[in-house]
Design an enzyme around this catalytic site. Sequence first.
Site, PDB file in Angstrom:
ATOM      1  N   LYS A 244      10.076 -23.845  -9.832  1.00  0.00           N
ATOM      2  CA  LYS A 244       9.142 -24.153  -8.752  1.00  0.00           C
ATOM      3  C   LYS A 244       8.690 -25.604  -8.910  1.00  0.00           C
ATOM      4  O   LYS A 244       7.951 -25.940  -9.838  1.00  0.00           O
ATOM      5  CB  LYS A 244       7.941 -23.211  -8.775  1.00  0.00           C
ATOM      6  CG  LYS A 244       7.025 -23.408  -7.576  1.00  0.00           C
ATOM      7  CD  LYS A 244       5.957 -22.322  -7.522  1.00  0.00           C
ATOM      8  CE  LYS A 244       5.253 -22.275  -6.182  1.00  0.00           C
ATOM      9  NZ  LYS A 244       4.644 -23.522  -5.759  1.00  0.00           N
ATOM     10  N   PHE A 334      16.961 -25.911  -1.880  1.00  0.00           N
ATOM     11  CA  PHE A 334      16.968 -24.486  -2.255  1.00  0.00           C
ATOM     12  C   PHE A 334      17.297 -23.535  -1.114  1.00  0.00           C
ATOM     13  O   PHE A 334      17.378 -22.336  -1.318  1.00  0.00           O
ATOM     14  CB  PHE A 334      15.685 -24.064  -2.981  1.00  0.00           C
ATOM     15  CG  PHE A 334      14.388 -24.402  -2.273  1.00  0.00           C
ATOM     16  CD1 PHE A 334      14.029 -23.766  -1.106  1.00  0.00           C
ATOM     17  CD2 PHE A 334      13.513 -25.329  -2.830  1.00  0.00           C
ATOM     18  CE1 PHE A 334      12.834 -24.047  -0.472  1.00  0.00           C
ATOM     19  CE2 PHE A 334      12.305 -25.638  -2.208  1.00  0.00           C
ATOM     20  CZ  PHE A 334      11.973 -24.991  -1.027  1.00  0.00           C
ATOM     21  N   LYS A 415       6.204 -16.040  -6.305  1.00  0.00           N
ATOM     22  CA  LYS A 415       5.950 -17.140  -7.239  1.00  0.00           C
ATOM     23  C   LYS A 415       5.209 -16.625  -8.468  1.00  0.00           C
ATOM     24  O   LYS A 415       4.433 -15.660  -8.379  1.00  0.00           O
ATOM     25  CB  LYS A 415       5.192 -18.262  -6.561  1.00  0.00           C
ATOM     26  CG  LYS A 415       3.816 -17.888  -6.067  1.00  0.00           C
ATOM     27  CD  LYS A 415       3.150 -19.077  -5.398  1.00  0.00           C
ATOM     28  CE  LYS A 415       1.943 -18.650  -4.608  1.00  0.00           C
ATOM     29  NZ  LYS A 415       1.322 -19.711  -3.843  1.00  0.00           N
TER      30      LYS A 415
HETATM   31  P1  AMP Z   1       2.672 -22.271  -2.801  1.00  0.00           P
HETATM   32  O1  AMP Z   1       2.405 -23.500  -1.973  1.00  0.00           O
HETATM   33  O2  AMP Z   1       2.032 -22.290  -4.153  1.00  0.00           O
HETATM   34  O3  AMP Z   1       2.483 -20.987  -2.040  1.00  0.00           O
HETATM   35  O4  AMP Z   1       4.239 -22.284  -3.135  1.00  0.00           O
HETATM   36  C1  AMP Z   1       5.193 -22.354  -2.160  1.00  0.00           C
HETATM   37  C2  AMP Z   1       5.775 -23.747  -2.145  1.00  0.00           C
HETATM   38  O5  AMP Z   1       6.480 -24.009  -3.348  1.00  0.00           O
HETATM   39  C3  AMP Z   1       6.824 -23.928  -1.078  1.00  0.00           C
HETATM   40  O6  AMP Z   1       6.245 -24.221   0.164  1.00  0.00           O
HETATM   41  C4  AMP Z   1       7.632 -25.089  -1.603  1.00  0.00           C
HETATM   42  O7  AMP Z   1       7.092 -26.302  -1.142  1.00  0.00           O
HETATM   43  C5  AMP Z   1       7.418 -25.046  -3.103  1.00  0.00           C
HETATM   44  N1  AMP Z   1       8.639 -24.782  -3.888  1.00  0.00           N
HETATM   45  C6  AMP Z   1       8.983 -25.454  -4.998  1.00  0.00           C
HETATM   46  N2  AMP Z   1      10.129 -25.008  -5.504  1.00  0.00           N
HETATM   47  C7  AMP Z   1      10.555 -24.007  -4.706  1.00  0.00           C
HETATM   48  C8  AMP Z   1      11.694 -23.151  -4.700  1.00  0.00           C
HETATM   49  N3  AMP Z   1      12.630 -23.224  -5.646  1.00  0.00           N
HETATM   50  N4  AMP Z   1      11.802 -22.237  -3.706  1.00  0.00           N
HETATM   51  C9  AMP Z   1      10.850 -22.149  -2.747  1.00  0.00           C
HETATM   52  N5  AMP Z   1       9.755 -22.939  -2.696  1.00  0.00           N
HETATM   53  C10 AMP Z   1       9.598 -23.861  -3.664  1.00  0.00           C
END
Ligand code: AMP
Length: 575
Positions: A244, A334, A415
């Site tokens: 991530k 990704f 996540k």
């Molecule tokens: P969050 O903002 O904490 O809900 O996490 C989601 C965000 O993580 C997504 O909108 C992406 O911008 C980011 N992200 C980073 N790496 C990845 C990945 N491998 N797959 C999907 N999202 C990712």
Amino acid sequence: MKFIRLVEYFERLEETTKRLEMFDILSELFREASAKDIDKIIYLSQGQLLPPFYGLEIGMSEKLLIRAISDATNTPTQKVKDSFKHSGDLGKTAEGLVKGRGQNLTAEKVYEEIMNIARTSGAGSVEKKIGFLSNLLRGVSSKEAKYIARFVIGRLRLGIGDPTVLEALALAQGDRALRPELERAYNLCSDLGLVAKALLEKGMEGVRKFSVRVGYPIRMALCERLPSSEEIIAKIGKAAIEAKYDGFRVQCHKDGDKVDLFSRNLERTTHMFPEIREATKDSFLAKRAIFEGEALAYNEATGELFPFQITIQRKRKHGIEELAKEYPLKFFAFELLYVDGMDYTEKPYLERRKKLVSLIKKNPIIEPAEMFITDDPKKIYKYFEEAIERGLEGVVAKRLDAPYAAGGRNFNWIKLKRSYRGELADTIDVCIVGYFRGKGARARFGVGALLGAVYDEEADTFRTVSKVGSGFKEDEFIELKKILDDIAIQHKHPRVDSVIEADVWVEPRYVVTVTADEITRSPSHTAGRDREDIGYALRFPRAVGFLRQDKKPEDANTVKEVIEMFEIQKKVKVQ
Ligand code: AMP
């Protein structure tokens, strides 16, 4: 439709404090609109000329508007300024000064005139813009002038979100059950005007025909969360585990030599990442394609990834080239959504991933996100620890057979982030719905605390979860006061649910990220209220950073997520 008629609807929308009434008024408006003007009526109601991904700006400041009002009404600018000082609202000022009866212009005509202003650029454009606007103001009545003035400087303050429009569109068709299909079309093109036009021209058949198209951003898939790798495997079985990355989400649209980039909230960010544009042209092996990833600044010398605070510097209009030299980027791809005539959003993850990897020719900018497949929670945990060590945010687990969930948050993506002692594992994004003037030392800034709310998707409502009074610097409080006063409204917005009375209510428009020690149950807040009227609240909330320019109100965390985080918090052992 005549513009004055639209203005009457705006007045009714502004007056209502009730959510259901707001939907009724809007659906009545949409029923009255024709296939020819429905798109423009929707855009105007949402305070924009086109969806944000067009990147079109009207380019009117308060200063220019004051001059246009002055020209149109033969009033000295100082007098216009004095009136503005008094009213705090250039809409009211225009209403007071424009005395004509108007020429009964259509909404379409007013839309075109404002579009003209927006499209005027280059040398001498400021004077031309003022000229166009004062001309327009000369031909309208005072009521119309009020809304035109507010509109051109982005202060319509009606607070009509995209879900609100979708719900009202379905209601206007006399069938709420149509909403999911309308939403599907919207998720694929991010343009409510386009969906509504198709609906009125071709009926639901037209709406059902929507598919992804290069150049129209697809609403991005989002992650759910779980507290441990064991629960992830229990939930989705053998999964793809990806790093991530903590940077900018970028959706890349390639059409031959033309490349467009969009942010998570569907704004055009093409100018921010010239190197992604070039790398896509040269090294992404498809003529036309849509793919997604995370862009991150990194240290060329050590190969280390920089934290978000460095990457976010790209969010500026000028000096990108210099910044690109100082902090080069990597783009970790990704997702693959479309390739040369083939919609990939419906295909299973593994197929998308395989194709994605095959399309990336080796180059210094774009590379596939790190990924491995496992059903062993220990392996996930080990990788997670290493990822944190390397400065990554955690991991995202993806269900192997799942399609790409456009516009959705579900357990296809999960996540896993680190939780620290006495702190929530995750920050919470809240939408500001009002503020308190503050007491004592704070009173001199005019803002002491914000009233923050999370989003209830089911009811299209913002429910309060916290007062946020710390985390901002002195100058930020002063700026907040100005920004929030610009969107102040007379009463609680119909999409807001609160038992607390704010000193000043505002249109739900800005999002701020908050960290807290924990989530507690509380009778003072309405998020997740149960039968005993006990909701959820944040304990020791503090803002991280200033307003989130990259998030729309509906991108705030949801009530459902707060409850999930509360449940996770109960399970996680504090290390
Ligand atoms: P969050 O903002 O904490 O809900 O996490 C989601 C965000 O993580 C997504 O909108 C992406 O911008 C980011 N992200 C980073 N790496 C990845 C990945 N491998 N797959 C999907 N999202 C990712």
